[in-house]
Scaffold this motif. Structure first.
Motif, mmCIF file in Angstrom:
data_model
loop_
_atom_site.group_PDB
_atom_site.id
_atom_site.type_symbol
_atom_site.label_atom_id
_atom_site.label_comp_id
_atom_site.label_asym_id
_atom_site.label_seq_id
_atom_site.Cartn_x
_atom_site.Cartn_y
_atom_site.Cartn_z
ATOM 1 N N ILE A 1 -15.148 -2.489 -9.360
ATOM 2 C CA ILE A 1 -14.639 -3.637 -8.611
ATOM 3 C C ILE A 1 -13.144 -3.451 -8.405
ATOM 4 C CG2 ILE A 1 -14.490 -6.151 -8.541
ATOM 5 C CD1 ILE A 1 -16.703 -6.208 -10.678
ATOM 6 N N ASN A 2 -12.701 -3.605 -7.157
ATOM 7 C CA ASN A 2 -11.276 -3.416 -6.874
ATOM 8 C C ASN A 2 -10.903 -4.184 -5.622
ATOM 9 O OD1 ASN A 2 -8.715 -2.475 -7.287
ATOM 10 N ND2 ASN A 2 -9.098 -0.378 -6.660
ATOM 11 N N TYR A 3 -9.607 -4.293 -5.380
ATOM 12 C CA TYR A 3 -9.113 -4.905 -4.153
ATOM 13 C C TYR A 3 -9.124 -3.853 -3.049
ATOM 14 C CZ TYR A 3 -7.415 -8.499 -7.342
ATOM 15 O OH TYR A 3 -7.336 -9.473 -8.300
ATOM 16 N N LYS A 4 -9.730 -4.177 -1.937
ATOM 17 C CA LYS A 4 -9.793 -3.234 -0.829
ATOM 18 C C LYS A 4 -8.562 -3.379 0.048
ATOM 19 C CE LYS A 4 -12.747 -1.504 2.868
ATOM 20 N NZ LYS A 4 -14.059 -1.628 3.564
ATOM 21 N N THR A 5 -7.833 -2.294 0.171
ATOM 22 C CA THR A 5 -6.641 -2.288 1.016
ATOM 23 C C THR A 5 -7.030 -1.891 2.432
ATOM 24 O OG1 THR A 5 -5.280 -1.651 -0.882
ATOM 25 C CG2 THR A 5 -4.334 -1.318 1.309
ATOM 26 N N PHE B 1 -19.749 -3.720 -1.092
ATOM 27 C CA PHE B 1 -20.105 -5.067 -0.648
ATOM 28 C C PHE B 1 -19.146 -6.046 -1.303
ATOM 29 C CE2 PHE B 1 -22.868 -3.699 -4.111
ATOM 30 C CZ PHE B 1 -22.679 -4.688 -5.075
ATOM 31 N N PRO B 2 -19.029 -7.276 -0.771
ATOM 32 C CA PRO B 2 -18.092 -8.249 -1.343
ATOM 33 C C PRO B 2 -18.453 -8.608 -2.778
ATOM 34 C CG PRO B 2 -18.791 -8.923 0.852
ATOM 35 C CD PRO B 2 -19.667 -7.766 0.457
ATOM 36 N N LEU B 3 -17.458 -9.090 -3.513
ATOM 37 C CA LEU B 3 -17.666 -9.509 -4.896
ATOM 38 C C LEU B 3 -18.442 -10.825 -4.892
ATOM 39 C CD1 LEU B 3 -17.202 -9.048 -7.896
ATOM 40 C CD2 LEU B 3 -15.020 -10.231 -7.691
ATOM 41 N N ASP B 4 -19.758 -10.708 -4.781
ATOM 42 C CA ASP B 4 -20.647 -11.854 -4.668
ATOM 43 C C ASP B 4 -21.956 -11.491 -5.359
ATOM 44 O OD1 ASP B 4 -22.412 -13.880 -3.942
ATOM 45 O OD2 ASP B 4 -21.538 -14.128 -1.954
ATOM 46 N N VAL C 1 -9.191 -7.818 -0.172
ATOM 47 C CA VAL C 1 -10.471 -8.456 -0.430
ATOM 48 C C VAL C 1 -11.112 -7.807 -1.646
ATOM 49 C CG1 VAL C 1 -12.781 -8.901 0.486
ATOM 50 C CG2 VAL C 1 -10.786 -9.043 1.992
ATOM 51 N N ARG C 2 -11.604 -8.624 -2.563
ATOM 52 C CA ARG C 2 -12.259 -8.090 -3.748
ATOM 53 C C ARG C 2 -13.606 -7.483 -3.358
ATOM 54 N NH1 ARG C 2 -12.197 -12.877 -8.016
ATOM 55 N NH2 ARG C 2 -12.969 -13.967 -6.160
ATOM 56 N N THR C 3 -13.770 -6.217 -3.690
ATOM 57 C CA THR C 3 -14.921 -5.455 -3.218
ATOM 58 C C THR C 3 -15.590 -4.739 -4.384
ATOM 59 O OG1 THR C 3 -13.813 -5.113 -1.082
ATOM 60 C CG2 THR C 3 -15.669 -3.663 -1.595
ATOM 61 N N VAL C 4 -16.931 -4.655 -4.332
ATOM 62 C CA VAL C 4 -17.707 -3.928 -5.331
ATOM 63 C C VAL C 4 -18.147 -2.600 -4.731
ATOM 64 C CG1 VAL C 4 -19.759 -3.944 -6.799
ATOM 65 C CG2 VAL C 4 -18.537 -6.079 -6.330
ATOM 66 N N TYR C 5 -17.919 -1.517 -5.445
ATOM 67 C CA TYR C 5 -18.323 -0.179 -5.003
ATOM 68 C C TYR C 5 -19.464 0.290 -5.905
ATOM 69 C CZ TYR C 5 -13.861 -0.441 -2.551
ATOM 70 O OH TYR C 5 -12.826 -0.834 -1.744
ATOM 71 N N ALA C 6 -20.578 0.661 -5.297
ATOM 72 C CA ALA C 6 -21.806 0.927 -6.039
ATOM 73 C C ALA C 6 -22.207 2.395 -6.069
ATOM 74 C CB ALA C 6 -22.955 0.098 -5.466
ATOM 75 N N ASN C 7 -21.483 3.266 -5.383
ATOM 76 C CA ASN C 7 -21.840 4.683 -5.359
ATOM 77 C C ASN C 7 -20.620 5.552 -5.641
ATOM 78 O OD1 ASN C 7 -24.723 4.601 -4.593
ATOM 79 N ND2 ASN C 7 -23.941 3.604 -2.746
ATOM 80 N N HIS C 8 -20.884 6.765 -6.091
ATOM 81 C CA HIS C 8 -19.805 7.665 -6.495
ATOM 82 C C HIS C 8 -18.867 7.970 -5.327
ATOM 83 C CE1 HIS C 8 -17.864 10.857 -8.795
ATOM 84 N NE2 HIS C 8 -17.922 11.587 -7.698
#
Length: 360
Positions: A184-188, A229-232, A206-213
């Motif tokens: 989870i990180n802030y997307k620039t 995808f968004p942090l939801d 925007v707070r974003t979730v990254y699910a793949n390498h």
């Protein structure tokens, strides 16, 4: 040989990591019927069920074992954070070996011992999974220099913030253990330069979730999630609905939440809106009159098991460590951490045997 075909519905092993304050704990709190083991005391402003902050590695393991025994009372065990849990592990390994620090073992042996002990803890968490309870490990992120063998130069990437040196041992264990690692990180969105073109600022966030390498971070999943995808929680909610213990033939027996007062029971700090908890919260009465000078890590275990100072003194004196009339507060700190706390299960077993012979 029994052949098991198709998907097996079972609880999930999840790692959530990212920079501080981005919302990792808030996301974890949305998992089914969450129960927090808050190793760093960061959930005080959240309306969740939690155990007292563990003050020793032994206490942390006992809390996880207790959750496993609660059947379907809880849906998710959340350890927040696993990097603070690792510090308890390091302290325990050093205390049991009589070392002041992990470097005192020499030749990197200390890091191997931590890896082995941490691996045993992950095995305990796997037992929680087999009981049908999701496990979520929350962790901080750190930026490190990374250099691939077949590339020229190094670049920055995010990784789990485990110990500076122990991370090379424990971080791979955690990532391999998990079914899902979400970063989870802030997307620039853009980088803007000033009028002179010498200074640059990131814009967006925007707070974003990254699910793949990705070369810049570790992440994985086995459920076909999109790269980002968004942090939801709604984006992953479908994965955690309807999980059950890993049984392929007979339906699992419903475990009861009957409490044995002599077992290790965390003093649960309840959620004020705990309508989803099937059984009432039970709080174990602490041992009365404990000396506040007793180190916190030992005092917490004594309170959980309702052990008196006299019981500790009898066991210690019978083993020839200290005279009976020596206050626990005067014991050597290394003896308390390495023997009484580090081998608490054995100590408590002797205390129970003593109770049968000497009434208190």
């Amino acid at each position: 040989m029994q052949i098991i075909s198709g998907r097996v519905q079972k609880a999930k092993k999840v790692v959530l990591y990212g920079p501080e304050g981005i919302g990792k704990s808030s996301l974890a709190a949305q998992f089914p019927r969450p129960f927090f083991i808050d190793t760093e005391g960061s959930t005080t402003e959240m309306d969740v069920d939690r155990a007292p902050k563990p003050t020793s590695w032994t206490m942390l393991k006992q809390q996880a074992e207790w959750v496993k025994q609660q059947g379907d009372r809880f849906g998710t065990l959340i350890i927040d954070t696993i990097d603070w849990a690792e510090m308890l592990c390091v302290e325990s390994v050093c205390a049991q070996a009589g070392k002041k620090g992990i470097e005192d073992f020499g030749y990197g042996n200390g890091y191997v011992y931590v890896k082995e002990e941490f691996g045993r803890f992950l095995n305990l968490l796997s037992d929680v999974i087999e009981a049908g309870i999701h496990v979520v490990l929350v962790a901080h992120a750190q930026i490190i220099k990374f250099e691939q063998p077949d590339e020229m130069g190094a670049y920055d990437r995010y990784q789990l913030k485990l110990g500076k040196k122990t991370s090379s041992q424990t971080a791979p264990l955690v990532k391999e253990w998990a079914d899902m690692v979400l970063f989870i990180n802030y997307k620039t969105f853009s980088v803007a330069a000033d009028q002179k073109g010498t200074k640059h600022k990131g814009q967006g966030g925007v707070r974003t979730v990254y699910a793949n390498h990705h070369p810049a971070w570790d992440a994985k999943n086995r459920q076909g999630l999109p790269d980002e995808f968004p942090l939801d929680y709604s984006y992953i909610a479908h994965i955690f609905n309807g999980s059950s213990p890993a049984q392929s033939t007979a339906a699992p027996k419903q475990a009861t939440s009957t409490v044995n007062p002599t077992e290790n029971i965390p003093n649960i700090i309840p959620n004020q809106q705990a309508a989803n908890i099937a059984a009432p919260v039970t709080t174990a009465p602490p041992a009365a009159g404990l000396n506040p000078s007793i180190p916190q890590s030992l005092r917490d275990l004594m309170e959980q098991h309702q052990v008196t100072e006299a019981e500790i003194q009898i066991v210690v004196s019978n083993k020839g460590y200290y005279p009976y009339d020596t206050p626990i507060a005067n014991y050597d700190p290394g003896f308390i951490d390495g023997v009484l706390v580090g081998a608490w299960q054995s100590v408590f077993s002797v205390i129970k045997d003593t109770r049968d012979k000497i009434p208190f």
